[in-house]
Design a protein around this motif. Structure first.
Motif, PDB file in Angstrom:
ATOM      1  N   SER A  54       0.387  -1.255  -0.217  1.00  0.00           N
ATOM      2  CA  SER A  54       0.005  -0.177   0.177  1.00  0.00           C
ATOM      3  C   SER A  54       0.446   0.875  -0.421  1.00  0.00           C
ATOM      4  N   GLN A 104      -8.434  -0.789  -0.727  1.00  0.00           N
ATOM      5  CA  GLN A 104      -9.539  -2.093  -0.149  1.00  0.00           C
ATOM      6  C   GLN A 104     -10.577  -2.097  -0.001  1.00  0.00           C
ATOM      7  N   ASP A 185      -5.796  -0.778  -4.950  1.00  0.00           N
ATOM      8  CA  ASP A 185      -4.870  -1.632  -3.477  1.00  0.00           C
ATOM      9  C   ASP A 185      -5.892  -2.785  -2.620  1.00  0.00           C
TER      10      ASP A 185
END
Ligand SMILES: Nc1ncnc2c1ncn2[C@@H]1O[C@H](COP(=O)(O)OP(=O)(O)OP(=O)(O)O)[C@@H](O)[C@H]1O
Ligand SMILES: [Mg+2]
Length: 329
Positions: A54, A104, A185
């Motif tokens: 990340s 995410q 991500d």
């Protein structure tokens, strides 16, 4: 054409303690990352939790500034710009539009007080892509259909949607400005397995239509395998192996990649003489990383040199590099 080129990138976060919050140490989230992203290419980035995936994505979209190293950006006219630190004001809007990221957790990434229409309209307004509100609304309806939602959903709020639907909304928002690079991500890790593959297929469809580049971050090698042209394996802030996806699966060179692969139940190492490499324990802390090769404390093949000297990435095949002392003994 390369959209982004990253050289010797490091990102250290300060650890502050004491009454005056003095810097008492560093989290070495990225140690040394080199990477090139070409137009239309999909790059998978894998590694265990905390290896810096990340941080790498966030540094690429300039949420974080690199501690050391450079990021260069090639604009649509082919001109190259250094965007490592302060971006030239004339280039910044194009860069911000070209490089988008989805996160995410679709439960955090949408503003609960904004309707879906306002959520998607925001980047369109920022980048002044449409002359009238009507044209913008048409674009929003088109985007919602593109991501498999009804245009009527535009007037609703995020809480009225499921996780998969919210991630579709986040995708609609990020592709609304026609980015040339989309960094995802772990966009599916908070979702059910069946919804995961729908989102992955959606991203691939969009990519086929638009020829944008995709960076797909995941801790799961199996997920990136199916969609990536190239895969980068990260360990403790380092890229330990990088190769075209099929090459990586046919000839994994780094013991860490081999260990990740033997952990995939569906992967059948029938004809491949890998042996079972077991990953034991947790990765060491990036605050106090091991000397030498970052993987040596967990590596079943470690040599004496691995404790002392950090291996450089070396070519082990076409477009295939791996950082391991075993390749040179
Ligand atoms: N803003 C921050 N400040 C301080 N430390 C940070 C920050 N962001 C990340 N870190 C640390 O940097 C390291 C890398 O974190 P990062 O989130 O990039 O890992 P990751 O590979 O994305 O992990 P995960 O799979 O769990 O998402 C971790 O040790 C993390 O604690
Ligand atoms: Mg992460």
């Amino acid at each position: 054409m390369k959209i982004l080129s990253i050289r010797n990138l490091k990102k250290y976060f300060p650890i502050r303690s004491g009454v005056f919050l003095q810097v008492s140490g560093w989290v070495r989230a990225l140690e040394n990352v080199n990477m090139d992203i070409s137009q239309g290419e999909t790059i998978g980035i894998v590694g265990e939790s905390g290896c810096g995936k990340s941080t790498l994505g966030r540094t690429m979209v300039k949420i974080y500034e690199p501690t050391v190293g450079s990021i260069t950006y090639c604009d649509p006219s082919g001109e190259i710009h250094d965007v490592s630190r302060n971006i030239d004001r004339r280039v910044e809007p194009t860069f911000r539009k070209d490089v988008q990221m989805i996160f995410q957790n679709p439960f955090d990434s949408l503003d609960p007080r904004m309707t879906i229409r306002d959520t998607i309209r925001e980047p369109l307004e920022t980048h002044r892509l449409f002359a009238s509100r009507k044209m913008m609304d048409e674009r929003i309806a088109e985007l919602l259909m593109k991501v498999g939602l009804y245009p009527e959903y535009a007037q609703r709020y995020p809480h009225e949607f499921s996780g998969g639907q919210r991630q579709r909304i986040a995708i609609a928002r990020s592709i609304s400005v026609n980015p040339r690079l989309l960094i995802c991500d772990e966009p599916t890790s908070a979702l059910d397995v069946s919804v995961q593959s729908q989102i992955i297929n959606l991203l691939k469809d969009i990519q086929r239509d638009t020829n944008m580049s995709l960076i797909f971050i995941s801790h799961n090698l199996d997920v990136v395998h199916h969609m990536s042209d190239r895969i980068m394996v990260m360990y403790l802030g380092n890229v330990v192996e990088s190769a075209p996806a099929t090459e990586l699966f046919d000839h994994p060179a780094h013991p860490y990649t081999q260990a990740l692969m033997s952990a995939i139940p569906s992967w059948n190492p029938k004809d491949r003489k890998l042996g079972q490499v077991k990953l034991e324990g947790e990765p060491p802390s990036p605050i106090n990383p091991p000397t030498g090769c970052p993987f040596h404390p967990r590596c079943p093949h470690r040599l004496e040199i691995c404790r002392r000297v950090k291996p450089e990435a070396a070519e082990v095949g076409e477009g295939h590099s791996s950082a391991c002392h075993l390749h040179s003994v």
